[in-house]
Design a protein around this motif. Sequence first.
Motif, PDB file in Angstrom:
ATOM      1  N   TRP A  68       0.819  -1.212   0.000  1.00 27.86           N
ATOM      2  CA  TRP A  68       0.000   0.000   0.000  1.00 27.86           C
ATOM      3  C   TRP A  68       0.851   1.259   0.000  1.00 27.86           C
ATOM      4  O   TRP A  68       0.326   2.360  -0.099  1.00 27.86           O
ATOM      5  CB  TRP A  68      -0.937   0.042   1.224  1.00 27.86           C
ATOM      6  CG  TRP A  68      -1.643  -1.242   1.535  1.00 27.86           C
ATOM      7  CD1 TRP A  68      -1.941  -2.241   0.656  1.00 27.86           C
ATOM      8  CD2 TRP A  68      -2.109  -1.682   2.814  1.00 27.86           C
ATOM      9  NE1 TRP A  68      -2.571  -3.272   1.312  1.00 27.86           N
ATOM     10  CE2 TRP A  68      -2.695  -2.960   2.631  1.00 27.86           C
ATOM     11  CE3 TRP A  68      -2.125  -1.124   4.095  1.00 27.86           C
ATOM     12  CZ2 TRP A  68      -3.263  -3.677   3.686  1.00 27.86           C
ATOM     13  CZ3 TRP A  68      -2.689  -1.842   5.126  1.00 27.86           C
ATOM     14  CH2 TRP A  68      -3.251  -3.107   4.920  1.00 27.86           C
ATOM     15  N   GLY A  69       2.163   1.099   0.212  1.00 31.81           N
ATOM     16  CA  GLY A  69       3.057   2.264   0.179  1.00 31.81           C
ATOM     17  C   GLY A  69       3.295   2.920   1.522  1.00 31.81           C
ATOM     18  O   GLY A  69       4.087   3.837   1.630  1.00 31.81           O
ATOM     19  N   MET A  70       2.579   2.476   2.566  1.00 28.11           N
ATOM     20  CA  MET A  70       2.765   3.074   3.901  1.00 28.11           C
ATOM     21  C   MET A  70       2.769   1.973   4.951  1.00 28.11           C
ATOM     22  O   MET A  70       2.040   0.990   4.826  1.00 28.11           O
ATOM     23  CB  MET A  70       1.593   4.011   4.220  1.00 28.11           C
ATOM     24  CG  MET A  70       1.609   5.335   3.525  1.00 28.11           C
ATOM     25  SD  MET A  70       0.017   6.141   3.755  1.00 28.11           S
ATOM     26  CE  MET A  70       0.284   6.918   5.336  1.00 28.11           C
ATOM     27  N   TYR A  71       3.583   2.194   6.016  1.00 30.49           N
ATOM     28  CA  TYR A  71       3.575   1.208   7.105  1.00 30.49           C
ATOM     29  C   TYR A  71       2.230   1.213   7.830  1.00 30.49           C
ATOM     30  O   TYR A  71       1.722   0.187   8.241  1.00 30.49           O
ATOM     31  CB  TYR A  71       4.681   1.522   8.114  1.00 30.49           C
ATOM     32  CG  TYR A  71       6.066   1.154   7.617  1.00 30.49           C
ATOM     33  CD1 TYR A  71       6.452  -0.171   7.535  1.00 30.49           C
ATOM     34  CD2 TYR A  71       6.981   2.127   7.242  1.00 30.49           C
ATOM     35  CE1 TYR A  71       7.719  -0.522   7.085  1.00 30.49           C
ATOM     36  CE2 TYR A  71       8.252   1.787   6.790  1.00 30.49           C
ATOM     37  CZ  TYR A  71       8.606   0.459   6.716  1.00 30.49           C
ATOM     38  OH  TYR A  71       9.856   0.113   6.266  1.00 30.49           O
ATOM     39  N   TRP A  72       1.683   2.413   7.972  1.00 34.21           N
ATOM     40  CA  TRP A  72       0.457   2.532   8.774  1.00 34.21           C
ATOM     41  C   TRP A  72      -0.493   3.506   8.106  1.00 34.21           C
ATOM     42  O   TRP A  72      -0.118   4.637   7.844  1.00 34.21           O
ATOM     43  CB  TRP A  72       0.812   3.036  10.186  1.00 34.21           C
ATOM     44  CG  TRP A  72      -0.275   2.732  11.163  1.00 34.21           C
ATOM     45  CD1 TRP A  72      -1.280   3.578  11.530  1.00 34.21           C
ATOM     46  CD2 TRP A  72      -0.497   1.511  11.864  1.00 34.21           C
ATOM     47  NE1 TRP A  72      -2.108   2.955  12.421  1.00 34.21           N
ATOM     48  CE2 TRP A  72      -1.650   1.693  12.648  1.00 34.21           C
ATOM     49  CE3 TRP A  72       0.153   0.268  11.905  1.00 34.21           C
ATOM     50  CZ2 TRP A  72      -2.167   0.680  13.466  1.00 34.21           C
ATOM     51  CZ3 TRP A  72      -0.353  -0.723  12.726  1.00 34.21           C
ATOM     52  CH2 TRP A  72      -1.492  -0.521  13.487  1.00 34.21           C
ATOM     53  N   ASN A  73      -1.712   3.089   7.805  1.00 34.16           N
ATOM     54  CA  ASN A  73      -2.659   4.042   7.214  1.00 34.16           C
ATOM     55  C   ASN A  73      -4.062   3.905   7.810  1.00 34.16           C
ATOM     56  O   ASN A  73      -5.047   4.210   7.164  1.00 34.16           O
ATOM     57  CB  ASN A  73      -2.692   3.913   5.681  1.00 34.16           C
ATOM     58  CG  ASN A  73      -3.210   2.564   5.245  1.00 34.16           C
ATOM     59  OD1 ASN A  73      -3.358   1.658   6.076  1.00 34.16           O
ATOM     60  ND2 ASN A  73      -3.525   2.392   3.986  1.00 34.16           N
ATOM     61  N   TRP A  74      -4.140   3.405   9.050  1.00 30.02           N
ATOM     62  CA  TRP A  74      -5.406   3.291   9.786  1.00 30.02           C
ATOM     63  C   TRP A  74      -6.449   2.517   9.003  1.00 30.02           C
ATOM     64  O   TRP A  74      -7.620   2.866   9.003  1.00 30.02           O
ATOM     65  CB  TRP A  74      -5.916   4.665  10.219  1.00 30.02           C
ATOM     66  CG  TRP A  74      -4.965   5.341  11.147  1.00 30.02           C
ATOM     67  CD1 TRP A  74      -4.144   6.370  10.843  1.00 30.02           C
ATOM     68  CD2 TRP A  74      -4.701   4.993  12.525  1.00 30.02           C
ATOM     69  NE1 TRP A  74      -3.363   6.695  11.943  1.00 30.02           N
ATOM     70  CE2 TRP A  74      -3.691   5.879  12.989  1.00 30.02           C
ATOM     71  CE3 TRP A  74      -5.204   4.030  13.413  1.00 30.02           C
ATOM     72  CZ2 TRP A  74      -3.188   5.828  14.291  1.00 30.02           C
ATOM     73  CZ3 TRP A  74      -4.699   3.989  14.708  1.00 30.02           C
ATOM     74  CH2 TRP A  74      -3.710   4.883  15.129  1.00 30.02           C
ATOM     75  N   ASP A  75      -6.022   1.479   8.333  1.00 32.61           N
ATOM     76  CA  ASP A  75      -6.931   0.538   7.690  1.00 32.61           C
ATOM     77  C   ASP A  75      -7.737  -0.141   8.807  1.00 32.61           C
ATOM     78  O   ASP A  75      -7.225  -0.310   9.913  1.00 32.61           O
ATOM     79  CB  ASP A  75      -6.078  -0.498   6.940  1.00 32.61           C
ATOM     80  CG  ASP A  75      -6.916  -1.495   6.163  1.00 32.61           C
ATOM     81  OD1 ASP A  75      -7.298  -1.177   5.034  1.00 32.61           O
ATOM     82  OD2 ASP A  75      -7.196  -2.586   6.722  1.00 32.61           O
TER      83      ASP A  75
END
Lengths: 219, 39
Positions: free
Chosen positions: A102-109
């Motif tokens: 997704w391109g990010m470690y953390w994205n509040w999925d």
Amino acid sequence: MGGGKLSWKYTLGFWFFLSIAGAFVYAPPAMGLGDLARIIFFHVPLAWVGVLAYLVAMVNGVRYLKTARPEYDHKAAFNAEIGLVFTLLATVTGAIFARHTWGMYWNWDPRQVSIFVLLLIYGAYFALRSSVENPQRRARLSAVYISLAFITVPFLVFIIPRLYPTLHPDPILNAERRINMEGRMLQVFLAFLAGFTGLYAWIAQLESRVLRLRARFKR
Amino acid sequence: MSELRVVLAVSVISWGGILYFLLRLDARIKALERQYDSR
């Protein structure tokens, strides 16, 4: 270090070496995800052990409430500890996967939010334990908390993430209750699942023995 | 492919370390149990 009782531990050690070799040599890369999919061999079993340890913690919490025997309080606490460590490792491996897909470690999925809430709930258990000085009161309160905390686990791990749109890949056992995994990948995955469960049993056994020794030497 | 080999090597070494630590811990606990039993 010898002795018959240790032999299953050596077997477990060897089992893990074989599984690791299986994960990187035997299992093929997954369609679409390539080599990155191999993280599933670690990520899912880590999460599974987390849930298992929380379940055992809850069982020991209930046993404490029934019997008021301190050993159950200690067992609940160390199982919650193991659960927290394994959940944290599952979160880290999940974040690594997210970074590369997704391109990010953390994205509040929703998946990440639910595991974060789970970590907070079990983290609060230790905050509660450290805030009560009286051992009986601490044990009673902790037992109630750990028993109720487990009610949230099925919701946070299995239900809520499935209710909202998520970037997380389909769970192993998908909505149609089928396992969509290539044969060799599935073999390696099951080997890791068994291996991590064995590792949990070993760690829990070590903690239990330390607990027993402490009680013996106190006498 | 070479990246995969690095990850494989790191995994094997890490597991080796964890296993060594656990076996040593197990052996130390066993020694303490024996010490208590022989009292």
